[in-house]
Every structure is written in structure tokens, then in C-alpha cells.
Design an enzyme around this catalytic site. Structure first.
Site, PDB file in Angstrom:
ATOM      1  N   CYS A   2       0.835  -1.186   0.000  1.00 42.71           N
ATOM      2  CA  CYS A   2       0.000   0.000   0.000  1.00 42.71           C
ATOM      3  C   CYS A   2       0.876   1.244   0.000  1.00 42.71           C
ATOM      4  O   CYS A   2       2.080   1.186  -0.190  1.00 42.71           O
ATOM      5  CB  CYS A   2      -0.911   0.004   1.229  1.00 42.71           C
ATOM      6  N   ARG A  50      -4.859   1.584  -0.548  1.00 35.78           N
ATOM      7  CA  ARG A  50      -4.775   0.144  -0.322  1.00 35.78           C
ATOM      8  C   ARG A  50      -4.683  -0.663  -1.612  1.00 35.78           C
ATOM      9  O   ARG A  50      -5.456  -0.456  -2.549  1.00 35.78           O
ATOM     10  CB  ARG A  50      -5.992  -0.338   0.478  1.00 35.78           C
ATOM     11  N   ILE A  53      -4.309  -7.553  -0.636  1.00 38.67           N
ATOM     12  CA  ILE A  53      -3.664  -8.845  -0.876  1.00 38.67           C
ATOM     13  C   ILE A  53      -4.171  -9.890   0.118  1.00 38.67           C
ATOM     14  O   ILE A  53      -4.445 -11.026  -0.239  1.00 38.67           O
ATOM     15  CB  ILE A  53      -2.129  -8.724  -0.773  1.00 38.67           C
ATOM     16  N   ASN A  76       1.980  -0.395   5.359  1.00 42.55           N
ATOM     17  CA  ASN A  76       2.350  -0.807   4.009  1.00 42.55           C
ATOM     18  C   ASN A  76       3.223  -2.041   4.124  1.00 42.55           C
ATOM     19  O   ASN A  76       4.267  -2.005   4.780  1.00 42.55           O
ATOM     20  CB  ASN A  76       3.115   0.315   3.307  1.00 42.55           C
ATOM     21  N   GLY A  77       2.830  -3.138   3.494  1.00 40.84           N
ATOM     22  CA  GLY A  77       3.658  -4.329   3.505  1.00 40.84           C
ATOM     23  C   GLY A  77       2.874  -5.585   3.817  1.00 40.84           C
ATOM     24  O   GLY A  77       1.645  -5.618   3.676  1.00 40.84           O
ATOM     25  N   GLU A  78       3.596  -6.607   4.234  1.00 38.52           N
ATOM     26  CA  GLU A  78       2.981  -7.888   4.579  1.00 38.52           C
ATOM     27  C   GLU A  78       3.687  -8.466   5.806  1.00 38.52           C
ATOM     28  O   GLU A  78       4.919  -8.471   5.885  1.00 38.52           O
ATOM     29  CB  GLU A  78       3.104  -8.893   3.426  1.00 38.52           C
ATOM     30  N   ASP A 101      -3.622  -8.974   8.304  1.00 34.20           N
ATOM     31  CA  ASP A 101      -2.387  -8.853   9.073  1.00 34.20           C
ATOM     32  C   ASP A 101      -2.264  -7.463   9.701  1.00 34.20           C
ATOM     33  O   ASP A 101      -1.563  -7.296  10.701  1.00 34.20           O
ATOM     34  CB  ASP A 101      -1.170  -9.175   8.205  1.00 34.20           C
ATOM     35  N   ILE A 290      10.837 -11.655 -19.146  1.00 27.00           N
ATOM     36  CA  ILE A 290      10.792 -10.625 -20.178  1.00 27.00           C
ATOM     37  C   ILE A 290      11.999 -10.819 -21.095  1.00 27.00           C
ATOM     38  O   ILE A 290      13.093 -11.172 -20.654  1.00 27.00           O
ATOM     39  CB  ILE A 290      10.791  -9.208 -19.562  1.00 27.00           C
ATOM     40  N   GLY A 364      13.707 -12.845  -6.919  1.00 23.38           N
ATOM     41  CA  GLY A 364      14.922 -13.485  -6.425  1.00 23.38           C
ATOM     42  C   GLY A 364      15.943 -12.519  -5.863  1.00 23.38           C
ATOM     43  O   GLY A 364      17.112 -12.885  -5.703  1.00 23.38           O
TER      44      GLY A 364
END
EC number: 6.3.5.4
Length: 619
Positions: A2, A50, A53, A76-78, A101, A290, A364
Site C-alpha cells: 500500500c 490500499r 492482498i 504498508n507491507g505484509e 495482518d 521478459i 529473487g
């Protein structure tokens, strides 16, 4: 994922329209919901955009408040371990009304205080306002995956996920000279600096406490503090531990209530993430790569081979050089300050393409810095061994007729007391070393390099270089690049290799398990080869870049002329105009290894022109 904003003014002068404008300026970070909160005394305002997720319901929207409405959060985040923390809190008779969360973060803070962050596994930047005490807390994750900026202006405190939300309220003519020096040495501006004197980034692994006019910053995690006295050397046990950590991290980060995928470049890092993710998933995961229509710069065929072996649902996006080149002058609007990593362009494009199908991806990022995947770690060893012969070697290489020898000579162009990690990084990237910085610019102070704090273990020179990159290059460049490029397209990017448990393990892994038999990333490859044949990776490391050197002489030559000319250079006080014009002439006359130095100048001047034009429009 977010965007957050906020204002604190203890004289009750927070205006709703100001907060709304700030929040609207970062609307690209989330269009699923938007809201602002202003407390009754108008001393604090919080804004949120927002990108849903986890828990897609409206009840999980923000700003979110505690049951008694004393605490308010924007986040903002997870938080990947929120299920475990929620169960722990429920056992303490704490009730929940959502499956988000965000609520776990809020109630963890209420229950454990600022120390709650030490229990978190995730990527995050969040703010919590305590109404009763009229105090604000800002937190940033351990590795600096999520951004957070803040500033004082007169009696008002501002914070936001991006610089653009704050710049309308500060003096934009007050540049930070130290930040500019870092930019021309590193290609990015490291925390806590920004291009502006009046705005700062919150350091990774830190939290800020604002109580009335008192502002304090606390460090709750650092790379140096996690380096132990002894290293872990048992290869069999180390491989098992690494594999277990990877599976745990990927499993955590696959948690999602929306479609997800994996960025698959075909290299070691993204391939191991895709392999572990596919082994955990109950059906084929989506992978994305890509490629370029111009075959000399297309590695997508390797990603396709790996996807076929893993059995993923693979999506390949082929773009033209022209599509990338058309984006160049948008870079200043994405990053808000000079930022020279040209791989932001393909990162933006793959994010844009992937967003048509998914809302979250795994990447990665972080493998090279932890497992010594860059050639500069070998250079750290060489320069230490050959230190006493550096001037002789430099002279021999510099008079060679071979261009690669001329460039290599710069590695040996350093003084006895020079900070080697900074020097090696600058030369490896083709940026300005200490000598070149003095020749091409007229800064008032000498350059102060970024350093590591004292550690329990005496580090080898290659470890110093690796941990320097992990502490500075990763958050300052790579994670910043991915955050802005993905969020411009409202796509969440997660980084399983930067689970702090995995990082703490790799910091104390014997270097012999990172570099072995002349190769890099040894232990990480050993885990990968449990899933895929080594033959698939028997090729040179390429990286996620663009042929910038070729373009500056051809398709992007107009940009070189537009942004590197005497008239424009004379507008900016710190350029040695004669030296810069000679640099351009040398490049065009055949010293093509100078292209990245010119790219730094182009990007800085693009930013300068963009901000100057914006200022004129608002006058």
C-alpha cells in the site's frame, strides 16, 4: 502492499485537504481503497491507499483503529507470520474482527509495545498514533524492503511512502551535497539521506518515536549485530539448514488471497525461488519473464527452459528496445530523486505485463549479496593481495590499447587509506571513483564513504564487500528499484531470500560455502540442483540489464545531447563543465567504458529539469 501518509502538528493545525492531497499523490500504490483519518483535535492525520492482498473485505481497510479508538494505524507491507502471532494474542484473550495482518500488527503493538517489531517476519513500513499520549511511532522492516520518508517543516511533521508526497511542503532548493556525492559514487542515495536537506529516509531496521517536539530513532536490528564470532562450516548441515529456511520463507510468502506468480529470469536466484515455490504449490504456479526482440539481449529462452523443467504456467513477454527507450524520461517521476539503475526500465515493463494477470509476485532479489554472486568480491581479494603494486599495475593497464584493460586500471587507482568497498563498488559499476569525483565536480567537502560498524568477527575483505552491499546497495538501489517499478503498476513484489532468518544464517556461513571451485553462490546452487540439472545454468552470468552503452551512441544519443551540454551543465553549481564535456568527448571518441558516468549525469539532469519544470507550473 500500500501507500501511507501522515501529518502531526501539536498546535492543532492539520488540514484534511492537505492530507488528502498527500495521499492522492501516491494513488498508484493502491486503488482498492482510500481513506484519511483526522483526530478530533486536529493534531494528527493519517492517510492510506490500499492494494488488497490479504483479507479483501472492507473491514480490513485503513486507517484502522483499536477497539477503544485510542490507537490508529496505517501500514504498508505484509506480515508473513501473522497467523502465529494472532494465535498467541488470542491466547491472551485479545479479540479480532478481521482476517487481516494489519489488525495483528496493531494489536501486537498495543500488547507488546515497540518491541513487537522484533517478533515480526515480513516487509513493512507502518505508523501508529497513540491518541492518549499524542505520540507517533514509525517502523521500517529489517532489510529496508519497504520505503518510509519523513520531514519537519516549521512546526509540522510529515511522513509518507514516497518522497513526492512530502516535497510540496519543503524547500526544494536546499539540496544535500553529501547525498549528491553518494549518488555519483553509487548511483543511488542511501538512507537516511535524500536529495533534499529537509527530508530523510528512515533507516532500515529502525523505528522513530515522536512525542510532542521530541524525535528519537531506535535501531532494533542491524546486519553487524547479527554477525557472530564463529562461522558455520559443515557443508551437509549448512545445506539442509539453507534448504529448510528457503522452504519456510517461500511457504510464508505464498500466502495470498489474490493470484500470484514468480519473476523468473533464468538465473540462480529466481530459479531457486520458482523451484521451491512449485514444490510447495498444489498446482502449476505462474512464472513471468521478459525478453527483447533484439536477440543479442534476450535471455528469456533460459527462463522458458527452466519453467518447462519445473512444470510452471509460464508467461513470456517480448518487448522492443523502443518500448524501453520511451520510458527513460519517466524515471524521475517514479523515484523523485536521482536514481541511476537502468534496470528499473525492464523491471517496470515486466511488472506492467505481469499485473495484467496477477497482483503479487515473488522475486529473487538478495541472493548475490548474501552468497557472493558478484565479480567485485573477487576484486576485493585481488586488490588486497596486490595493494603494494597498485600504482605499477594501474600504469601498465592504463596505457594498454585494449579498452577492458583501461577500465580495469581504475580498480588499482586508490590510495593506501581509501575505503576499499566503496572504491570497488564505484569502479565495478563504472561510476566515479574518488579521483574522478574531484576532477569532474566542485563539491565543498570531501567524500565520506559508507562504512560497516564493528563486528564480533574479523571479516575477510570479500565478506566486507558482500556485507557492505547487503547493508547499502540492496536497500538503497535494488529494493528501491523494485518497489517503485512494481508499485507504479500496483503489483506487490515479495523477496523470500530476504527473510531475516535466512539473512542471519548467511551472514555467518563460511565463505568457502559461498565461493568454491572458482564459482559463486555454491551452497545456494547446491540447493537449486536438488530440483534442476546444473547443465541448465552452465552459462555466463548476465544480469537484468539493458544495452545502455550501445543505446547512448545510437538511439539515446539525442538524450545525451539534451542533458549533457554546456548550457544545462552551467545551471548546476557543482559541475566542472569543462571536465564533463571532455568526458562526453572521450566517450564518443571510443572510450565506451565511460558510459555509466555519463548516464549518472543524464539521470541527475533529467531529475533537475523535471523538478524545475514542476516548480514553474506551480508558481
Amino acid at each position: 502492499m500500500c501507500g501511507i501518509t501522515g501529518i502531526v502538528n501539536r498546535r492543532a493545525n492539520v488540514k484534511a485537504e492537505t492530507l488528502e492531497k498527500m495521499t492522492q499523490s501516491i494513488s498508484h500504490r493502491g486503488s482498492d481503497a482510500k481513506s484519511c483519518f483526522l483526530n478530533s483535535t486536529k493534531t494528527c492525520g493519517l492517510g492510506h491507499r490500499r492494494l488488497s492482498i490479504i483479507d479483501l473485505s472492507d473491514s480490513a481497510n485503513q486507517p484502522m483503529h483499536s477497539d477503544d479508538r485510542n490507537f490508529s494505524i496505517v501500514y504498508n507491507g505484509e506480515l508473513y507470520n501473522f497467523d502465529e502471532l494472532k494465535k498467541e494474542l488470542v491466547n491472551q484473550n485479545i479479540e479480532f474482527s478481521t482476517d487481516s495482518d494489519t489488525e495483528v500488527v496493531l494489536k501486537s503493538f498495543i500488547h507488546w509495545g515497540p518491541a513487537c517489531v522484533e517478533r515480526f517476519n515480513g516487509m513493512f513500513a507502518f505508523a501508529i498514533w497513540n491518541e492518549a499520549k499524542e505520540e507517533l511511532y514509525l517502523f521500517r522492516d529489517r532489510l529496508g524492503i519497504k520505503p518510509l520518508y519523513y520531514a519537519w517543516h516549521a512546526e509540522t511533521f510529515y511522513f509518507a511512502s514516497e518522497l513526492k508526497a512530502i516535497t510540496p511542503f519543503i524547500r526544494k532548493d536546499k539540496w544535500n551535497e553529501k547525498a549528491i556525492q553518494h549518488y555519483f559514487r553509487l548511483g543511488y542515495i542511501p538512507a537516511p539521506l535524500t536529495i533534499y536537506q529537509d527530508v530523510k529516509k528512515l533507516d532500515e531496521g529502525s523505528y522513530l518515536h515522536l512525542e510532542k517536539a521530541d524525535l528519537t530513532i531506535h535501531k532494533y536490528w542491524s546486519i553487524e549485530s547479527k554477525i557472530e564470532k564463529e562461522v558455520f562450516s559443515d557443508e551437509h548441515q549448512a545445506k539442509k539448514k539453507l534448504h529448510d529456511l528457503l522452504k519456510s520463507s517461500v511457504a510464508y510468502q505464498l500466502k495470498s488471497d489474490v493470484p500470484f506468480g514468480v519473476f523468473l529470469s533464468g538465473g540462480i536466484d529466481s530459479s531457486v525461488i520458482a523451484a521451491v515455490a512449485q514444490s510447495i504449490a498444489k498446482k502449476p504456479i505462474s512464472t513471468y519473464s521478459i525478453g527483447f526482440k533484439e536477440a543479442t539481449f534476450d535471455e528469456s529462452k533460459y527462463a522458458k527452459q527452466i519453467a518447462e523443467k519445473l512444470g510452471t504456467d509460464h508467461h513470456e513477454f517480448i518487448v522492443s528496445h523502443q518500448e524501453v527507450q520511451q520510458l527513460v524520461e519517466e524515471i524521475p517521476t517514479w523515484y523523485d530523486e536521482p536514481f541511476a539503475d537502468a534496470s528499473a526500465l525492464p523491471t517496470f515493463l515486466i511488472s506492467k505485463k505481469a499485473r495484467q494477470k496477477v497482483k503479487m509476485v515473488l522475486t529473487g532479489d538478495g541472493g548475490d549479496e548474501q552468497f557472493m554472486g558478484y565479480g567485485m568480491y573477487t576484486w576485493a581479494d585481488r586488490l588486497t593481495t596486490l595493494k603494494t603494486l597498485r600504482w605499477l599495475i594501474k600504469k601498465v593497464l592504463s596505457v594498454s590499447s585494449k579498452e577492458n584493460h583501461n577500465r580495469a586500471s581504475q580498480y588499482f587507482n586508490f590510495k593506501e587509506d581509501e575505503h576499499l568497498p566503496s572504491h570497488i563498488f564505484s569502479v565495478d559499476q563504472g561510476f566515479f571513483n574518488t579521483h574522478q569525483l574531484k576532477n569532474n565536480f566542485t563539491f565543498s567537502d570531501t567524500y565520506s564513504p559508507l562504512i560497516l560498524e564493528k563486528t564480533k568477527r574479523r571479516l575477510k575483505v570479500s565478506e566486507q564487500q558482500s556485507f557492505h552491499d547487503l547493508k547499502y546497495y540492496l536497500p538503497g538501489d535494488l529494493l528501491t528499484k523494485v518497489d517503485r517499478a512494481s508499485m507504479q503498476n500496483q503489483l506487490e513484489a515479495r523477496v523470500p531470500l530476504l527473510d531475516h532468518r535466512l539473512v542471519e544464517f548467511s551472514l555467518n556461513l563460511d565463505e568457502k560455502l559461498k565461493r568454491k571451485n572458482g564459482g559463486s553462490k555454491y551452497l545456494l546452487k547446491e540447493v537449486l540442483f536438488e530440483y534442476l540439472s546444473p547443465k541448465l545454468f552452465d552459462r555466463p552470468k548476465w544480469g537484468f540489464g539493458i544495452p545502455l552503452n550501445l543505446w547512448l551512441k545510437q538511439e539515446l544519443k539525442p538524450l545525451l545531447d539534451k542533458y549533457v551540454n554546456r548550457e544545462l551543465l552551467n545551471e548546476i553549481s557543482f559541475y566542472n563543465v569543462t571536465a564533463i564535456m571532455q568526458l562526453k568527448s572521450d566517450y564518443l571518441d571510443g572510450k565506451t567504458y565511460l558510459y555509466n558516468q555519463l548516464w549518472l549525469i543524464i539521470v541527475f539532469n533529467m531529475w533537475y529539469c523535471e523538478t524545475s519544470q514542476a516548480e514553474k507550473l506551480t508558481e
